[in-house]
Design an enzyme around this catalytic site. Sequence first.
Site, PDB file in Angstrom:
ATOM      1  N   HIS A  36       0.835  -1.210   0.000  1.00 41.48           N
ATOM      2  CA  HIS A  36       0.000   0.000   0.000  1.00 41.48           C
ATOM      3  C   HIS A  36       0.867   1.258   0.000  1.00 41.48           C
ATOM      4  CE1 HIS A  36      -4.116  -1.545   0.295  1.00 41.48           C
ATOM      5  NE2 HIS A  36      -3.625  -2.531   1.017  1.00 41.48           N
ATOM      6  N   THR A  37       1.975   1.210  -0.725  1.00 39.29           N
ATOM      7  CA  THR A  37       2.822   2.400  -0.860  1.00 39.29           C
ATOM      8  C   THR A  37       2.928   2.865  -2.300  1.00 39.29           C
ATOM      9  OG1 THR A  37       4.720   0.908  -0.965  1.00 39.29           O
ATOM     10  CG2 THR A  37       4.323   1.995   1.151  1.00 39.29           C
ATOM     11  N   ASP A  38       2.446   2.061  -3.256  1.00 35.04           N
ATOM     12  CA  ASP A  38       2.675   2.454  -4.657  1.00 35.04           C
ATOM     13  C   ASP A  38       1.793   3.613  -5.096  1.00 35.04           C
ATOM     14  OD1 ASP A  38       0.397   0.794  -4.724  1.00 35.04           O
ATOM     15  OD2 ASP A  38       0.993  -0.235  -6.572  1.00 35.04           O
ATOM     16  N   ASP A 172       1.958  -3.593  -9.709  1.00 33.28           N
ATOM     17  CA  ASP A 172       1.647  -4.912 -10.276  1.00 33.28           C
ATOM     18  C   ASP A 172       1.985  -4.989 -11.759  1.00 33.28           C
ATOM     19  OD1 ASP A 172       0.666  -5.256  -7.757  1.00 33.28           O
ATOM     20  OD2 ASP A 172      -1.443  -5.468  -8.346  1.00 33.28           O
ATOM     21  N   TYR A 221     -10.102  -0.416  -0.081  1.00 34.14           N
ATOM     22  CA  TYR A 221      -8.953   0.032  -0.879  1.00 34.14           C
ATOM     23  C   TYR A 221      -9.176   1.482  -1.324  1.00 34.14           C
ATOM     24  CZ  TYR A 221      -5.020  -0.550  -4.147  1.00 34.14           C
ATOM     25  OH  TYR A 221      -3.809  -0.445  -4.802  1.00 34.14           O
TER      26      TYR A 221
HETATM   27 MG    MG Z   1      -5.123  -7.167  -8.807  1.00 31.86          MG
END
Ligand code: MG
Length: 401
Positions: A36-38, A172, A221
């Site tokens: 959760h840093t991107d 990702d 999210y």
């Molecule tokens: Mg995914």
Amino acid sequence: MASQTGIVTDLFRQQFGVPPEGIERAPGRVNLIGEHTDYTLGFVLPIAIQLAAYAAWRRTTSGYLRVYSTSFGQQRAWPAGELAGLTSAHEWSDYVAGVAVELERAGYSVPSMDVLIHSTVPTGAGLSSSAALEISIALALLGGRVIDPVALARLARAAENDFAGMPCGIMDQFVCVFGQENAAIQIDCRSLEHEPVPLPQDAAIFAVNTMVKHELGQSAYRERVRECGEALAALGTRYPEVHSLRDATSEMVEECRAAMPANVYLRALHVTGENRRVIEFVEASRAGDLQRMGHLFYASHASLAGSYEVSCEELDFLVEEARSTSGIYGARMTGGGFGGCTVNLARPDSAEAAGARLAARYRQRYGRDPRIYTCRPSNGARNVFREQSPAAGTIKSSQSE
Ligand code: MG
Ligand code: ADP
């Protein structure tokens, strides 16, 4: 055992009656640290893994883009000339349609084509089946046309952001394209500078899938992305040089604590601490300090569970069990959270027994079998099969006459 390429070729033939013209492979990933840093432009350290999505394709004259997913056992079709105007259908095909829209937007006209997707990445388990799907589809729809790799990662992310409605960062898609055998990839999500980080020889990585995906995931999210924006606004008032949370330190967050609601303060604290942990983990990995690497895994998990509040009971259970399992240096949740996988750093000679113990404990506690995936750093997306091109075939046959 038959190769994935062979399996995918057979599946394509069963579905469309002819063999494929090309097959593109795009890997899933496991993020080692930097969770959760991107999307706040910080640091991450994922590896591309051997589990992957395969997109087999053949150009046709039907006038349609037809796409079949073996995971869903479903086919979707769109008139090839109308792809630029597609809108979300709120299902799996959004990841395909979104990529088609983005390619059209970037000037790559998508031809009439049949595509079969076959993926060994479990869906919704935090191993990024979505980016593997997007990148393999993009390469299939390009049909051998060249694209800049950064542009490829960016357009796949745009498809997920704008079409599938997930405000994810670039990690990702980026590691799916840039993954390397034998190394993790440290990515600066602002500059997109990236560097291979060698992992110690005596380290094994495996993921344990809780087999649960809690409903809260998607909405939470989006909520975290919003909360990070709120933290940035509070920090920016006092520190104008802070343009994203990545520029902030934990000390700055403490300074501004009174200017933020309690939850926003906690989210910011996770992000600043996690960015620091990525740098420390890279140093520890280069020094071969597995104890330190393991300690940072546990610290990351504690922060994701306590401050970022994206873990769940099943993930916490597996991480706690890892602490008392011999041969494991550290464990943490990986991916967006609320279910999915933990990632474990273990001694190669004890990894199998450690995984078996975790599985047994999990089964006792929750009455279901978790799945375990050995994770080996693997190469980024690429073509794995290409039929001899018709042009070359023509030249050959005319010469032989
Ligand atoms: Mg995914
Ligand atoms: P993750 O990326 O962690 O696996 P996401 O929720 O981001 O989880 O993405 C999962 C979604 O991606 C699935 O619900 C589905 O819509 C789509 N998807 C992934 N793999 C496939 C596949 N092989 N075929 C069709 N859709 C897929």
